[in-house]
Scaffold this motif. Structure first.
Motif, PDB file in Angstrom:
ATOM      1  N   TYR A   1     -23.302  37.666  26.679  1.00 50.15           N
ATOM      2  CA  TYR A   1     -23.477  36.902  25.441  1.00 50.15           C
ATOM      3  C   TYR A   1     -22.789  37.594  24.265  1.00 50.15           C
ATOM      4  O   TYR A   1     -22.109  36.950  23.466  1.00 50.15           O
ATOM      5  N   VAL A   2     -22.952  38.911  24.164  1.00 52.45           N
ATOM      6  CA  VAL A   2     -22.320  39.653  23.066  1.00 52.45           C
ATOM      7  C   VAL A   2     -20.802  39.554  23.157  1.00 52.45           C
ATOM      8  O   VAL A   2     -20.119  39.351  22.142  1.00 52.45           O
ATOM      9  N   LEU A   3     -20.253  39.673  24.356  1.00 49.54           N
ATOM     10  CA  LEU A   3     -18.803  39.530  24.524  1.00 49.54           C
ATOM     11  C   LEU A   3     -18.337  38.135  24.117  1.00 49.54           C
ATOM     12  O   LEU A   3     -17.326  37.977  23.416  1.00 49.54           O
ATOM     13  N   PHE A   4     -19.058  37.109  24.559  1.00 46.85           N
ATOM     14  CA  PHE A   4     -18.699  35.741  24.168  1.00 46.85           C
ATOM     15  C   PHE A   4     -18.860  35.533  22.664  1.00 46.85           C
ATOM     16  O   PHE A   4     -18.090  34.812  22.048  1.00 46.85           O
ATOM     17  N   TRP A   5     -19.860  36.181  22.056  1.00 51.90           N
ATOM     18  CA  TRP A   5     -20.082  36.013  20.617  1.00 51.90           C
ATOM     19  C   TRP A   5     -18.923  36.606  19.813  1.00 51.90           C
ATOM     20  O   TRP A   5     -18.420  35.983  18.881  1.00 51.90           O
ATOM     21  N   VAL A   6     -18.503  37.803  20.178  1.00 46.85           N
ATOM     22  CA  VAL A   6     -17.388  38.438  19.459  1.00 46.85           C
ATOM     23  C   VAL A   6     -16.116  37.621  19.633  1.00 46.85           C
ATOM     24  O   VAL A   6     -15.383  37.374  18.670  1.00 46.85           O
ATOM     25  N   MET A   7     -15.861  37.177  20.861  1.00 45.81           N
ATOM     26  CA  MET A   7     -14.680  36.349  21.115  1.00 45.81           C
ATOM     27  C   MET A   7     -14.752  35.047  20.309  1.00 45.81           C
ATOM     28  O   MET A   7     -13.765  34.635  19.701  1.00 45.81           O
ATOM     29  N   SER A   8     -15.905  34.416  20.279  1.00 48.09           N
ATOM     30  CA  SER A   8     -16.079  33.167  19.541  1.00 48.09           C
ATOM     31  C   SER A   8     -15.882  33.367  18.044  1.00 48.09           C
ATOM     32  O   SER A   8     -15.272  32.534  17.376  1.00 48.09           O
ATOM     33  N   ALA A   9     -16.402  34.463  17.512  1.00 49.85           N
ATOM     34  CA  ALA A   9     -16.255  34.726  16.082  1.00 49.85           C
ATOM     35  C   ALA A   9     -14.780  34.870  15.709  1.00 49.85           C
ATOM     36  O   ALA A   9     -14.330  34.315  14.706  1.00 49.85           O
TER      37      ALA A   9
ATOM     38  N   PRO B   1     -10.337  31.466  11.695  1.00 49.40           N
ATOM     39  CA  PRO B   1      -9.389  30.782  10.810  1.00 49.40           C
ATOM     40  C   PRO B   1      -9.695  29.305  10.526  1.00 49.40           C
ATOM     41  O   PRO B   1      -9.084  28.720   9.637  1.00 49.40           O
ATOM     42  N   PHE B   2     -10.631  28.708  11.250  1.00 50.36           N
ATOM     43  CA  PHE B   2     -10.879  27.281  11.074  1.00 50.36           C
ATOM     44  C   PHE B   2     -11.711  26.996   9.827  1.00 50.36           C
ATOM     45  O   PHE B   2     -12.754  27.600   9.606  1.00 50.36           O
ATOM     46  N   GLY B   3     -11.259  26.075   9.013  1.00 51.74           N
ATOM     47  CA  GLY B   3     -11.986  25.645   7.824  1.00 51.74           C
ATOM     48  C   GLY B   3     -11.776  26.509   6.600  1.00 51.74           C
ATOM     49  O   GLY B   3     -12.374  26.255   5.560  1.00 51.74           O
ATOM     50  N   VAL B   4     -10.935  27.529   6.689  1.00 48.20           N
ATOM     51  CA  VAL B   4     -10.696  28.411   5.555  1.00 48.20           C
ATOM     52  C   VAL B   4      -9.450  27.926   4.829  1.00 48.20           C
ATOM     53  O   VAL B   4      -8.431  27.630   5.439  1.00 48.20           O
ATOM     54  N   ARG B   5      -9.535  27.839   3.494  1.00 51.29           N
ATOM     55  CA  ARG B   5      -8.410  27.372   2.687  1.00 51.29           C
ATOM     56  C   ARG B   5      -8.061  28.429   1.643  1.00 51.29           C
ATOM     57  O   ARG B   5      -8.921  29.150   1.172  1.00 51.29           O
ATOM     58  N   THR B   6      -6.784  28.482   1.298  1.00 50.81           N
ATOM     59  CA  THR B   6      -6.329  29.455   0.304  1.00 50.81           C
ATOM     60  C   THR B   6      -6.549  28.908  -1.100  1.00 50.81           C
ATOM     61  O   THR B   6      -6.890  27.739  -1.298  1.00 50.81           O
ATOM     62  N   HIS B   7      -6.322  29.772  -2.090  1.00 50.80           N
ATOM     63  CA  HIS B   7      -6.468  29.346  -3.482  1.00 50.80           C
ATOM     64  C   HIS B   7      -5.447  28.279  -3.847  1.00 50.80           C
ATOM     65  O   HIS B   7      -5.752  27.356  -4.609  1.00 50.80           O
ATOM     66  N   ASP B   8      -4.240  28.395  -3.315  1.00 47.83           N
ATOM     67  CA  ASP B   8      -3.213  27.386  -3.580  1.00 47.83           C
ATOM     68  C   ASP B   8      -3.610  26.022  -3.017  1.00 47.83           C
ATOM     69  O   ASP B   8      -3.385  24.990  -3.651  1.00 47.83           O
ATOM     70  N   GLU B   9      -4.184  26.002  -1.834  1.00 49.21           N
ATOM     71  CA  GLU B   9      -4.602  24.738  -1.216  1.00 49.21           C
ATOM     72  C   GLU B   9      -5.752  24.090  -1.979  1.00 49.21           C
ATOM     73  O   GLU B   9      -5.855  22.865  -2.029  1.00 49.21           O
ATOM     74  N   MET B  10      -6.605  24.903  -2.582  1.00 55.26           N
ATOM     75  CA  MET B  10      -7.745  24.367  -3.312  1.00 55.26           C
ATOM     76  C   MET B  10      -7.455  24.159  -4.790  1.00 55.26           C
ATOM     77  O   MET B  10      -8.270  23.585  -5.512  1.00 55.26           O
TER      78      MET B  10
ATOM     79  N   LEU C   1     -21.098  32.614  11.397  1.00 55.14           N
ATOM     80  CA  LEU C   1     -22.089  33.223  12.282  1.00 55.14           C
ATOM     81  C   LEU C   1     -22.854  32.171  13.082  1.00 55.14           C
ATOM     82  O   LEU C   1     -23.099  32.355  14.278  1.00 55.14           O
ATOM     83  N   VAL C   2     -23.212  31.078  12.431  1.00 58.53           N
ATOM     84  CA  VAL C   2     -23.948  30.011  13.123  1.00 58.53           C
ATOM     85  C   VAL C   2     -23.076  29.369  14.195  1.00 58.53           C
ATOM     86  O   VAL C   2     -23.508  29.171  15.340  1.00 58.53           O
ATOM     87  N   ARG C   3     -21.828  29.065  13.844  1.00 60.77           N
ATOM     88  CA  ARG C   3     -20.930  28.436  14.816  1.00 60.77           C
ATOM     89  C   ARG C   3     -20.630  29.365  15.990  1.00 60.77           C
ATOM     90  O   ARG C   3     -20.612  28.926  17.140  1.00 60.77           O
ATOM     91  N   ALA C   4     -20.403  30.638  15.706  1.00 62.12           N
ATOM     92  CA  ALA C   4     -20.132  31.603  16.770  1.00 62.12           C
ATOM     93  C   ALA C   4     -21.353  31.774  17.672  1.00 62.12           C
ATOM     94  O   ALA C   4     -21.226  31.884  18.895  1.00 62.12           O
ATOM     95  N   THR C   5     -22.537  31.763  17.086  1.00 60.13           N
ATOM     96  CA  THR C   5     -23.768  31.899  17.867  1.00 60.13           C
ATOM     97  C   THR C   5     -23.962  30.712  18.797  1.00 60.13           C
ATOM     98  O   THR C   5     -24.291  30.877  19.978  1.00 60.13           O
ATOM     99  N   LEU C   6     -23.739  29.514  18.286  1.00 58.91           N
ATOM    100  CA  LEU C   6     -23.895  28.316  19.111  1.00 58.91           C
ATOM    101  C   LEU C   6     -22.853  28.262  20.225  1.00 58.91           C
ATOM    102  O   LEU C   6     -23.181  27.965  21.382  1.00 58.91           O
TER     103      LEU C   6
END
Length: 91
Positions: free
Chosen positions: A10-18, A23-32, A54-59
């Protein structure tokens, strides 16, 4: 399978998932359309939300661990299905 093995997987999958979800859902200052601080990198995130990550990686890690343990118990996919070169086992 021991519970400590399941926890380690589980810990290995959690680190890999995190790292995969980072990069998903993160936007730069220029984009915003937000003004940058002098000296700030162009790629610096403006809306990084670690709690959501953390929630998404945990799930995702929980689902992947459950699938791994169920495959271990029921043997859905084994080395026979993954042997691409049709080699005989060497044990």
């Amino acid at each position: 399978m021991h519970w400590t093995s399941i926890l380690a997987i589980y810990v290995l999958f959690w680190v890999m998932s995190a790292f995969v979800l980072l990069p998903f859902g993160v936007r730069t200052h220029d984009e915003m359309g937000i003004e940058k601080v002098p000296g700030q990198a162009d790629s610096a995130p403006a809306n990084f939300r670690p709690r959501r990550l953390l929630v998404r990686a945990t799930l995702l890690a929980a689902v992947l661990t459950a699938l791994y343990v169920l495959n271990y118990i029921y043997g859905w996919v084994g080395y026979e299905q993954l042997d691409l070169f049709n080699r005989a086992p060497s044990y």
